[in-house]
Design a protein around this motif. Structure first.
Motif, PDB file in Angstrom:
ATOM      1  N   SER A   1       0.823  -1.200   0.000  1.00  0.00           N
ATOM      2  CA  SER A   1       0.000   0.000   0.000  1.00  0.00           C
ATOM      3  C   SER A   1       0.863   1.258   0.000  1.00  0.00           C
ATOM      4  CB  SER A   1      -0.934  -0.060   1.210  1.00  0.00           C
ATOM      5  OG  SER A   1      -1.111   1.191   1.773  1.00  0.00           O
ATOM      6  N   LEU A   2       2.009   1.185   0.716  1.00  0.00           N
ATOM      7  CA  LEU A   2       2.929   2.323   0.751  1.00  0.00           C
ATOM      8  C   LEU A   2       3.477   2.620  -0.649  1.00  0.00           C
ATOM      9  CD1 LEU A   2       4.770   4.406   2.165  1.00  0.00           C
ATOM     10  CD2 LEU A   2       6.371   2.571   2.593  1.00  0.00           C
ATOM     11  N   VAL A   3       3.843   1.549  -1.346  1.00  0.00           N
ATOM     12  CA  VAL A   3       4.386   1.741  -2.689  1.00  0.00           C
ATOM     13  C   VAL A   3       3.339   2.355  -3.597  1.00  0.00           C
ATOM     14  CG1 VAL A   3       5.261   0.552  -4.717  1.00  0.00           C
ATOM     15  CG2 VAL A   3       6.062  -0.122  -2.456  1.00  0.00           C
TER      16      VAL A   3
ATOM     17  N   LYS B   1      -4.475   3.024   5.229  1.00  0.00           N
ATOM     18  CA  LYS B   1      -5.882   2.871   5.587  1.00  0.00           C
ATOM     19  C   LYS B   1      -6.245   1.402   5.510  1.00  0.00           C
ATOM     20  CE  LYS B   1      -6.441   6.995   2.923  1.00  0.00           C
ATOM     21  NZ  LYS B   1      -5.249   6.634   2.144  1.00  0.00           N
ATOM     22  N   PRO B   2      -6.290   0.727   6.662  1.00  0.00           N
ATOM     23  CA  PRO B   2      -6.660  -0.688   6.626  1.00  0.00           C
ATOM     24  C   PRO B   2      -8.093  -0.829   6.124  1.00  0.00           C
ATOM     25  CG  PRO B   2      -5.921   0.023   8.813  1.00  0.00           C
ATOM     26  CD  PRO B   2      -6.126   1.248   8.015  1.00  0.00           C
ATOM     27  N   LYS B   3      -8.273  -1.775   5.208  1.00  0.00           N
ATOM     28  CA  LYS B   3      -9.617  -1.926   4.660  1.00  0.00           C
ATOM     29  C   LYS B   3     -10.463  -2.834   5.548  1.00  0.00           C
ATOM     30  CE  LYS B   3      -7.459  -0.845   0.694  1.00  0.00           C
ATOM     31  NZ  LYS B   3      -6.271  -1.448   0.120  1.00  0.00           N
TER      32      LYS B   3
ATOM     33  N   TYR C   1      12.450   2.505   7.593  1.00  0.00           N
ATOM     34  CA  TYR C   1      11.817   2.031   8.822  1.00  0.00           C
ATOM     35  C   TYR C   1      10.996   3.142   9.471  1.00  0.00           C
ATOM     36  CZ  TYR C   1      11.253   0.770  13.701  1.00  0.00           C
ATOM     37  OH  TYR C   1      10.721   0.546  14.933  1.00  0.00           O
ATOM     38  N   ILE C   2      11.626   4.311   9.595  1.00  0.00           N
ATOM     39  CA  ILE C   2      10.935   5.414  10.264  1.00  0.00           C
ATOM     40  C   ILE C   2       9.675   5.812   9.504  1.00  0.00           C
ATOM     41  CG2 ILE C   2      11.156   7.832  10.936  1.00  0.00           C
ATOM     42  CD1 ILE C   2      14.096   7.286  11.450  1.00  0.00           C
ATOM     43  N   LEU C   3       9.827   5.950   8.201  1.00  0.00           N
ATOM     44  CA  LEU C   3       8.683   6.364   7.394  1.00  0.00           C
ATOM     45  C   LEU C   3       7.597   5.296   7.431  1.00  0.00           C
ATOM     46  CD1 LEU C   3      10.437   7.972   4.321  1.00  0.00           C
ATOM     47  CD2 LEU C   3       9.164   9.112   6.129  1.00  0.00           C
ATOM     48  N   PHE C   4       8.024   4.068   7.436  1.00  0.00           N
ATOM     49  CA  PHE C   4       7.091   2.953   7.436  1.00  0.00           C
ATOM     50  C   PHE C   4       6.230   2.983   8.694  1.00  0.00           C
ATOM     51  CE2 PHE C   4       6.236  -1.716   7.474  1.00  0.00           C
ATOM     52  CZ  PHE C   4       5.638  -1.770   6.235  1.00  0.00           C
ATOM     53  N   ARG C   5       6.885   3.265   9.820  1.00  0.00           N
ATOM     54  CA  ARG C   5       6.136   3.363  11.071  1.00  0.00           C
ATOM     55  C   ARG C   5       5.201   4.553  11.029  1.00  0.00           C
ATOM     56  NH1 ARG C   5       6.243  -0.916  14.586  1.00  0.00           N
ATOM     57  NH2 ARG C   5       5.841   0.535  16.285  1.00  0.00           N
ATOM     58  N   HIS C   6       5.725   5.689  10.607  1.00  0.00           N
ATOM     59  CA  HIS C   6       4.889   6.893  10.562  1.00  0.00           C
ATOM     60  C   HIS C   6       3.707   6.707   9.616  1.00  0.00           C
ATOM     61  CE1 HIS C   6       8.252   9.773  12.108  1.00  0.00           C
ATOM     62  NE2 HIS C   6       7.906   8.846  12.973  1.00  0.00           N
ATOM     63  N   TYR C   7       3.959   5.974   8.564  1.00  0.00           N
ATOM     64  CA  TYR C   7       2.916   5.720   7.579  1.00  0.00           C
ATOM     65  C   TYR C   7       1.736   5.017   8.228  1.00  0.00           C
ATOM     66  CZ  TYR C   7       0.859   3.807   3.286  1.00  0.00           C
ATOM     67  OH  TYR C   7       0.023   3.463   2.271  1.00  0.00           O
ATOM     68  N   GLN C   8       2.055   4.136   9.163  1.00  0.00           N
ATOM     69  CA  GLN C   8       0.968   3.421   9.856  1.00  0.00           C
ATOM     70  C   GLN C   8       0.468   4.201  11.047  1.00  0.00           C
ATOM     71  OE1 GLN C   8       1.903  -0.973  10.239  1.00  0.00           O
ATOM     72  NE2 GLN C   8       3.868  -0.183   9.574  1.00  0.00           N
ATOM     73  N   GLY C   9       0.965   5.432  11.187  1.00  0.00           N
ATOM     74  CA  GLY C   9       0.529   6.252  12.303  1.00  0.00           C
ATOM     75  C   GLY C   9       1.161   5.853  13.623  1.00  0.00           C
ATOM     76  N   LYS C  10       2.285   5.106  13.587  1.00  0.00           N
ATOM     77  CA  LYS C  10       2.935   4.710  14.827  1.00  0.00           C
ATOM     78  C   LYS C  10       4.252   5.472  14.977  1.00  0.00           C
ATOM     79  CE  LYS C  10       1.433  -0.029  14.033  1.00  0.00           C
ATOM     80  NZ  LYS C  10       1.977  -1.289  13.575  1.00  0.00           N
TER      81      LYS C  10
END
Ligand code: SF4
Ligand code: SF4
Lengths: 406, 378
Positions: free
Chosen positions: A9-11, A404-406, A163-172
């Motif tokens: 989803s990030l990609v 956005k988890p579906k 890693y950092i962006l990946f976490r932020h992407y999930q709102g963590k």
């Protein structure tokens, strides 16, 4: 697999952001693509006819490509100057700048690798260098060290921000435990890529101009001036074109780093000049050639005499806090410094190493149009990569990109 | 060289007529090539035809193999070459399956096989004797398939108790440069760029060994009044800096002291060139060309076999000759006897006599490279 799904989803999301944007953005990307295509065309000519289409000869066997490579290693290493205080010393000022800095490092490293490949006579047999499949002359050859440290650095600089962006992407929040060790490692690594690249030249007894103990440290100093200078310029652009907030304070802190590094660099330059010109020996001829020309051959004079004043003026202005804190002046100085060091650490370092030749022959070097075309193409590639990375990172940091988890 | 010319010019055979054994870009002399047709009506190809031709072009062509040419006598214009490059990319993985359609011609099948093995062969330095032998056989067969002519390529290893060394008599050298032309012809050096391993430096009397003011590119009658001459080439250092720096071990020192290069393993980074303090190395900036009728067909894998574009080469003390007990071409060609070559480990050799009885010196001894090349004066 949750992680994979998020990654997918990030990609997709980032593809979405990088294809959308203002008109100016599209013009910029279109322009870069055009330059890259021109570069590729030039490279195809070079592949076809051989390196004879460049200005290089048996007498001056490295030129514009290796010059740019050397310089860009420095830019890549400079990202660390921002990483260290942010991640390790908990200095929050730099937080936003770091992602940009690391993006810059990735782009610079990609350019480095592209320049090295462009310089190879046989790019199709490069697999000979892959450990395991080919023969890797480690540890004897400094070039193999360079391959290891550059690729390792690339890996670190991709994984940490990812890693950092990946976490932020999930709102963590990103976990400190995970990325701080990586950040600390990258600090040492950055110094490593720099020293190793300097050793590449420093270790050659055949070339007195390079075979000097100050080469490595001077590399570091100039890199820590030029790299952050570029970051300041990039941050300035990002500030005015996006909603990404970068406080003045951050920029001023980076300016501090640039200033100190530029001062140290200048001191070392004086030391070098003293050694070459106070008691000139046979080995000072390259320096004579660089600064004054030898036997009427003076192709490098305009370059170096552009670089030195730019360097000195920028350093002097930066030294005074009053001027440094005016952003306009600061940007100007950073630009001067960047160009000056590009000339000095690129052209001014590589070419005189070969002049005069082992038996005193003076054969000058001038890059050809094709060489310049390829070089511009690779710079465009770097800018392109950086724009993509920065746009995604900024999107995530601003919260526009969220999973956005579906 | 015509007789009435007073001054000396180097005869590299450039004025001799070039042979045009095959004008076709794919190097296939069997007639199954289509690149000629491709050139004339490239625009009107149907998709199928293009694919078919692309396959042909790619298989018959070394470009697919390695992106830079290993063809020796074949000219290819840029447009053609670029097209083939694209074609071979287009085919990509499909090449294997489509092989059946072009293997009617067994020669081209064999050629493809050879090319395949050549592309993925290992470093010569690490090969066993059998592997060396089969590599050399393959290259000879490849040359035969391509040109219809036979060459003789050796993979002879260093002999025991041999260490080659060289001495140069400065008093005798008159700067005739016979050694240079003999070397060019013996070692199949690129005629286009006038590559020369040996440089003769013309120095001024009374100024000593002043390389800075010497001229290594003169074109006048020799010996010139008030000058003396000194030759340089690769010195086959015993502690060669060029060898250490190579990232892929494409260059190394053999048991008999020769510093050699595996031209097929070299990636063309030119690091060794920067590391050599004696200007000993030469790079193939473009595709080397030697007219077919001037090719020296007595070759050694590590010596004068055909090189390709983008690789390093240098003097090998004529490994193809010296390992057979002969003198290098430069020694044989020198009319003054200024050049002496031999086995340093043989107490009865001339070179040993020179080292023991003359006041010899070497260049840049302070660098610790230990050249096996000495200078002396009568
Ligand atoms: S002369 Fe140069 S190329 Fe020859 S062995 Fe010595 S360092 Fe290597
Ligand atoms: S040019 Fe070839 S032989 Fe020289 S260092 Fe590079 S790979 Fe080795």
């Amino acid at each position: 697999m949750g992680v994979l799904k998020v990654f997918k989803s990030l990609v997709i999301d980032s593809l979405d952001t990088i294809t959308k944007g203002s008109k100016k953005y599209h013009i910029w990307m279109g322009f870069l693509t055009l330059v890259m295509l021109i570069g590729m065309y030039c490279y195809s000519i070079q592949l076809d006819e051989g390196l004879s289409v460049t200005g290089m000869t048996d007498r001056v066997s490295w030129g514009l490509y290796i010059s740019n490579f050397t310089f860009l290693v420095g830019v890549a290493a400079a990202a660390v100057m921002l990483v260290m205080p942010t991640y390790v010393l908990k200095d929050i000022d730099f937080k936003q700048a770091v992602l940009i800095g690391e993006g810059l490092a990735v782009a610079a490293l990609i350019m480095c690798l592209a320049f090295v490949v462009a310089d190879m006579g046989g790019p199709s047999v490069l697999w000979h260098m892959i450990p395991g499949i080919g023969v890797f002359n480690f540890p004897a050859s400094m070039l193999t060290w360079d391959v290891i440290v550059l690729n390792g650095y690339l890996f670190i600089n991709i994984t940490i921000p990812l890693y950092i962006l990946f976490r932020h992407y999930q709102g963590k929040e990103a976990k400190k435990k995970v990325y701080v060790p990586g950040a600390v490692l990258s600090v040492f690594w950055a110094v490593g890529i720099h020293l190793v690249t300097a050793f590449l030249y420093q270790g050659l007894q055949a070339r007195p101009f390079w075979n000097n103990a100050l080469l490595g440290p001077r590399f570091l100093a100039s890199a820590f001036a030029a790299g952050p200078a570029l970051i300041i310029l990039v941050l300035a652009v990002i500030r005015s074109f996006t909603a990404f907030k970068i406080p003045d304070k951050t920029i001023k802190k980076i300016a501090m780093i640039v200033t100190v590094a530029a001062q140290i660099n200048l001191i070392m330059l004086v030391s070098e000049l003293f050694k070459e010109f106070y008691a000139p020996t046979h080995h000072s001829e390259s320096a004579y050639y660089l600064f004054f020309g030898l036997h009427g051959k003076d192709a490098l004079l305009p370059w170096i005499w552009t670089a030195i004043p730019m360097n000195v003026i920028a350093t002097i202005i930066l030294t005074f806090g009053k001027f440094r804190n005016k952003l306009k002046v600061l940007y100007f100085c950073c630009f001067l410094l960047f160009v000056a060091i590009w000339i000095e650490k690129g052209f001014g370092l590589i070419v005189p190493g070969f002049i005069p030749g082992p038996y005193g022959k003076i054969a000058e070097y001038l890059p050809t149009g094709i060489e310049i075309g390829v070089t511009l193409g690779i710079w465009a590639l770097g800018a392109f990569v950086f724009t993509i990375l920065a746009k995604t990172a900024i999107g995530i940091e601003l919260g526009e990109l969220r999973y956005k988890p579906k | 060289m015509s007789d009435n010319k007073k001054w000396y010019t180097l005869d590299l055979g450039l004025n001799k007529k070039k042979s045009t054994s095959s004008s076709c870009g794919c190097g296939n002399s069997q007639g199954s090539c289509t690149s000629q047709a491709q050139q004339t009506k490239e625009e009107e190809l149907s998709a199928d035809e293009f694919y078919e031709r692309a396959v042909n072009a790619a298989i018959g062509d070394e470009r697919k193999k390695d992106g830079f040419e290993q063809v020796f006598d074949v000219k290819m214009d840029r447009r053609d070459a670029f097209k083939k490059l694209t074609a071979s990319l287009l085919i990509g993985a499909g090449a294997v399956s489509s092989c059946t359609s072009i293997t009617k011609d067994s020669d081209s099948k064999e050629k493809a096989q050879i090319d395949w093995e050549e592309q993925f062969k290992g470093n010569y330095k690490l090969m066993t004797d059998d592997e060396k032998k089969s590599t050399v056989d393959r290259l000879m067969r490849s040359y035969e398939l391509r040109t219809g002519k036979n060459i003789n390529m050796s993979s002879k290893n260093a002999e025991e108790d041999v260490l080659f060394g060289y001495a140069f008599n400065i008093s005798k050298c008159q700067g005739y440069m016979n050694c240079v032309s003999a070397c060019v012809e013996e070692n199949n050096q690129d005629r286009n760029s006038q590559m020369q391993y040996i440089r003769i430096h013309e120095m001024d009397d009374g100024k000593g060994f002043n390389f800075n003011e010497a001229d290594d590119n003169y074109y006048h009658e020799v010996p010139a009044e008030g000058h003396f001459y000194m030759g340089t080439q690769c010195f086959h250092c015993d502690n060669p800096p060029c060898v250490d720096v190579c990232p892929v071990q494409a260059t190394w020192k053999e048991e008999d002291g020769l510093v050699v290069i595996d031209y097929d393993w070299c990636v063309g980074c030119r690091y060794c060139m920067a590391a050599c303090p004696y200007d000993g190395r030469r790079f193939n900036w473009s595709k080397p060309e030697v007219p077919e009728n001037e090719v020296n067909k007595n070759q050694h894998y590590l010596g004068n076999r055909m090189r390709k574009k983008g690789v390093m080469e240098k003097c090998t003390f004529c490994v193809q000759r010296s390992r057979k007990g002969k003198n290098p071409a430069c020694v044989e060609a020198c009319p003054t006897g200024a050049r002496i070559f031999g086995n340093l480990l043989d107490p009865k050799s001339t070179i040993r006599w020179v080292l023991e009885n003359k006041k010899v010196f070497r260049l840049k001894e302070d660098l610790g490279t230990e050249p096996k090349f000495w200078y002396f004066m009568d």
